[in-house]
Design an enzyme around this catalytic site. Structure first.
Site, PDB file in Angstrom:
ATOM      1  N   GLU A  65      10.077  24.103  26.732  1.00 48.63           N
ATOM      2  CA  GLU A  65       9.101  23.490  25.827  1.00 48.63           C
ATOM      3  C   GLU A  65       7.873  24.378  25.649  1.00 48.63           C
ATOM      4  O   GLU A  65       7.264  24.413  24.577  1.00 48.63           O
ATOM      5  CB  GLU A  65       8.690  22.116  26.349  1.00 48.63           C
ATOM      6  CG  GLU A  65       9.817  21.110  26.460  1.00 48.63           C
ATOM      7  CD  GLU A  65      10.493  20.847  25.127  1.00 48.63           C
ATOM      8  OE1 GLU A  65       9.856  21.059  24.072  1.00 48.63           O
ATOM      9  OE2 GLU A  65      11.671  20.444  25.131  1.00 48.63           O
ATOM     10  N   HIS A  68       8.578  26.824  22.875  1.00 48.11           N
ATOM     11  CA  HIS A  68       8.377  26.211  21.556  1.00 48.11           C
ATOM     12  C   HIS A  68       6.891  26.163  21.213  1.00 48.11           C
ATOM     13  O   HIS A  68       6.477  26.494  20.094  1.00 48.11           O
ATOM     14  CB  HIS A  68       8.935  24.783  21.544  1.00 48.11           C
ATOM     15  CG  HIS A  68      10.423  24.712  21.440  1.00 48.11           C
ATOM     16  ND1 HIS A  68      11.136  25.311  20.428  1.00 48.11           N
ATOM     17  CD2 HIS A  68      11.349  24.082  22.230  1.00 48.11           C
ATOM     18  CE1 HIS A  68      12.430  25.057  20.600  1.00 48.11           C
ATOM     19  NE2 HIS A  68      12.581  24.323  21.689  1.00 48.11           N
ATOM     20  N   ALA A 102       0.842  -1.195   0.000  1.00 50.85           N
ATOM     21  CA  ALA A 102       0.000   0.000   0.000  1.00 50.85           C
ATOM     22  C   ALA A 102       0.872   1.236   0.000  1.00 50.85           C
ATOM     23  O   ALA A 102       2.043   1.206   0.379  1.00 50.85           O
ATOM     24  CB  ALA A 102      -0.927   0.001   1.226  1.00 50.85           C
ATOM     25  N   THR A 115      11.113   2.413   2.569  1.00 50.47           N
ATOM     26  CA  THR A 115       9.921   2.833   1.824  1.00 50.47           C
ATOM     27  C   THR A 115       9.312   1.705   1.005  1.00 50.47           C
ATOM     28  O   THR A 115       8.275   1.917   0.369  1.00 50.47           O
ATOM     29  CB  THR A 115      10.253   4.008   0.897  1.00 50.47           C
ATOM     30  OG1 THR A 115      11.409   3.687   0.106  1.00 50.47           O
ATOM     31  CG2 THR A 115      10.540   5.261   1.709  1.00 50.47           C
ATOM     32  N   LYS A 140      11.087  -0.702  -1.309  1.00 45.42           N
ATOM     33  CA  LYS A 140      11.639  -1.045  -2.621  1.00 45.42           C
ATOM     34  C   LYS A 140      11.732  -2.570  -2.784  1.00 45.42           C
ATOM     35  O   LYS A 140      11.319  -3.117  -3.805  1.00 45.42           O
ATOM     36  CB  LYS A 140      13.015  -0.405  -2.778  1.00 45.42           C
ATOM     37  CG  LYS A 140      13.001   1.122  -2.706  1.00 45.42           C
ATOM     38  CD  LYS A 140      14.378   1.694  -2.903  1.00 45.42           C
ATOM     39  CE  LYS A 140      15.315   1.374  -1.762  1.00 45.42           C
ATOM     40  NZ  LYS A 140      14.882   1.972  -0.480  1.00 45.42           N
ATOM     41  N   THR A 141      12.282  -3.238  -1.784  1.00 48.32           N
ATOM     42  CA  THR A 141      12.378  -4.692  -1.873  1.00 48.32           C
ATOM     43  C   THR A 141      11.004  -5.342  -1.793  1.00 48.32           C
ATOM     44  O   THR A 141      10.746  -6.359  -2.440  1.00 48.32           O
ATOM     45  CB  THR A 141      13.278  -5.216  -0.739  1.00 48.32           C
ATOM     46  OG1 THR A 141      14.551  -4.550  -0.804  1.00 48.32           O
ATOM     47  CG2 THR A 141      13.502  -6.710  -0.859  1.00 48.32           C
TER      48      THR A 141
END
Length: 664
Positions: A443, A446, A177, A218, A220-221
């Site tokens: 934090e 941020h 997928a 990602t 490929k194989t």
């Protein structure tokens, strides 16, 4: 194999001759005590010969009868014994003859001799000679190309694994997928091989191959496996590193054998995984070491893909995550005609991948339905690759099993994602009250900057729980799916990254600034330099690009004057952003205090908590997270979103993935 058997037999015969020489045909070895009692005391010794200063041969009288070894059936003509030194032997012999009262003129004569036996010398060096000969033989057989036997032990044979109808791969395109375009292009090759006449009658030539390139994880194989599962033609799979061996000529021999095997099974598909192992650009290393062997292997691959006699229906697929290092001759049309880029999936792609990996899990009935759960996780995981998503789902199941859950709960997904991205919670790392307060205000700075800057990525979660190796806290943002980055967007991103440092300065004073902003400063320095030196976003430097930072470069691609100008403009951009961030947080100082206090109380806050404290963001732009929250509230199934954190730091020219403080 027959040569190897002959070689083994010859070695065994030589060893047998060596043993026979020393045990049967040679003289009998005795000790000094045996020599004295059996021969010297009885007056049977005619002469003694010292050979090579370590062995004494005993010459008996011609009338001496053998009584020492009657059980052997034969009497050796000579005996010998070993000595430690000549001086000690002479002393013992004199003492023995003196004890026997042998007159000096009748004493046994002793001769000295140096001897070298050619046969014995050969047998002593035989193991070394045999070993050297075996290596020379192996090297010559390997460099001869292997022929039909592929060299000794099949060294020149290809290691490719053949998949056909009997050994079909179980992975199908339905299991893949998030890469619809790549599947469509790959399926073209399957159609080419199934019905070649359909294309050839129109004058078309079947493409020789395709490069599958993209970041690690990602798929490929995986898509190559799915091609093997879908195709009704034989499929040969091999790794690029399997062509390289220590012996010269093995790589080209294996390439020849691979394509010879593919031609026998044509029409056929060959998949070479990690082709950059043999396909790197030639001529960079100066021909030293194993580079010659790699180049020979690459040259043979080039010839096999587009040389004489390549009209067979063989398609080559190759996977790599480093297409920039491949040789141009390998990438040209006629060899790899198609370049298929497989990038990280978008929201719809991530949803499909989650649906595939959530299917085998035993999910709790309290969770939303599969499609809705996959959509929720996909929205909150920008930048995740297929491997990341598979790891998250597996970690969730492992966590549920460790906690003895009957089903995988939402908390299992939360814990799994935090473990994959941020690391385990460091319960042993207890912060002092002052450190915890500093982290909370850092934090909070941020979070407030990201909330009130228009082009900043919206906040998803803030935590001050120490995790992993160096993270004392982190803020996670949900970036939009961008493919371009404008100057205002980059400046807002720099300001948001500086929010923690500026917040410390406002609330604790510039003299009490901590080292927690080190990672933030490194990020914004890289971003500002990229904007000035490569992206042409600075009016003083101008629309120029000096290329990416290449570690192999030993000289900067710009002059000293330009370098000084770059330093000044980078510092100026960061200073302006710092002042802008200070003004923003000064105006919203009460909001920073609210967020920091809530963090000190709860340690983890989400976007819903931010909306309660600060209201909705003052920009009429709803992202995927806002849409999900709105739909969730309409359905009455409100639940806190899982704390997802993508793995990568946002780059200046790429779609932003996340913002993570590794120090604070």
């Amino acid at each position: 194999m027959e040569d190897l058997i002959s070689f083994t037999i010859l070695t065994a015969v030589a060893y047998g001759l060596y043993q026979a020489y020393h045990s049967v045909s040679g003289p009998r070895e005795i000790t000094w005590q045996e020599f004295r009692t059996a021969f010297l005391d009885k007056g049977l010794v005619d002469k003694l010969v010292v050979v090579n200063r370590n062995t004494v041969r005993v010459k008996l009288h011609s009338n001496a009868t053998g009584t020492m070894y009657p059980q052997s059936g034969t009497t050796p003509t000579e005996y010998y014994f070993s000595i430690g030194s000549v001086e000690a032997f002479e002393r013992k012999l004199d003492e023995a003859q003196r004890e026997l009262d042998i007159p000096s003129h009748e004493r046994i004569p002793v001769a000295y001799r140096e001897e070298v036996s050619a046969f014995s010398t050969f047998l002593h060096f035989a193991p070394t000679l045999l070993l050297v000969g075996m290596f020379v033989w192996l090297s010559r057989r390997a460099s001869s190309g292997g022929g039909s036997s592929g060299g000794i032990f099949g060294m020149g044979r290809s290691r490719a694994k053949l998949f056909n109808k009997e050994t079909a791969v179980k992975v199908k395109f339905s299991d893949v997928a998030g890469m619809d375009e790549a599947k469509e292009e790959i399926m073209e090759f399957v159609h080419f091989l199934k019905e070649p006449a359909r294309y050839e009658k129109l004058g078309a030539k079947i493409p020789r191959g395709a490069i599958l390139s993209g970041p690690p994880g990602t798929g490929k194989t995986l898509i190559a496996k799915a091609t093997a599962g879908e195709a009704s033609v034989p499929f040969l799979s091999v790794s690029g590193s399997e062509f390289l061996e220590m012996f010269v000529g093995v790589g080209p021999s294996r390439v020849r054998d691979l394509f010879a095997s593919a031609k026998k099974h044509a029409p056929c598909i060959i998949f070479i995984d990690e082709i950059d192992a043999i396909g790197k650009k030639r001529g960079k290393s100066g021909g030293f070491g194993g580079n010659d062997e790699r180049e020979s292997t690459l040259n043979q691959l080039l010839v096999e893909m587009d040389g004489f006699g390549t009209q067979t229906h063989v398609v080559v697929l190759a996977g790599t995550n480093r297409p920039d290092v491949l040789d141009p001759a390998l990438m040209r049309p006629g060899r790899f005609d198609r370049h298929i880029a497989i990038d990280r999936p978008d929201v719809s792609g991530r949803k499909g991948i989650f649906q595939v990996h959530l299917g085998p899990l035993r999910l709790s009935s309290h969770l939303p339905e599969l499609s809705q759960l996959a959509q929720k996780l996909a929205v909150l995981t920008p930048g995740f690759s297929g491997a990341d998503i598979a790891n998250v789902c597996n970690e969730a199941a492992l966590h549920a099993a460790r906690k003895l859950h009957e089903y995988v709960e939402e908390t299992d997904f939360e814990t799994a994602i935090e473990r994959v991205i941020v690391g385990l919670e460091r319960k042993s790392r207890v912060l002092s009250k002052e450190e915890k307060k500093t982290v909370a205000y850092h934090e909070a700075g941020h979070a407030v900057c990201g909330w009130f800057l228009e082009h900043a990525d919206p906040l998803v979660k803030v935590s001050i729980i120490p995790r992993g190796v160096g993270a004392l806290g982190y803020a996670q943002y949900l970036p939009a799916e961008r493919y371009l980055l404008s100057t205002p967007q980059m400046l807002d991103r720099i300001c948001m990254t500086l929010g923690g440092r500026v917040s410390e300065e406002i609330f604790f004073g510039i003299e009490n600034i901590t080292s927690g902003a080190k990672d933030d400063l490194q990020k914004i320095t890289r971003m500002a330099f990229e904007a000035c030196a490569n992206l042409g976003m600075n009016s003083v430097i101008g629309p120029v690009s000096y290329g990416n930072d290449d570690r192999e470069q030993f000289q900067k691609p710009f002059s000293e004057k330009t370098g000084q100008m770059l330093d000044e403009e980078v510092r100026k951009m960061i200073t302006n952003a710092y002042n802008r961030t200070r003004d923003l947080l000064t105006r919203h100082k009460p909001d920073v205090e609210k967020i920091a206090q809530l963090l000190l109380d709860k340690e983890v806050i989400t976007r819903e908590d931010m909306i309660k404290l600060l209201g909705k963001r003052p920009f009429d732009r709803a992202d995927d997270m806002d849409k999900w929250l709105a739909e969730n509230q309409k359905l009455g199934t409100r639940s806190a979103p899982p704390p997802l954190e993508p793995a990568e730091v946002p780059l200046p020219v790429a779609t932003s993935k996340t913002e993570t403080d590794t120090q604070l």
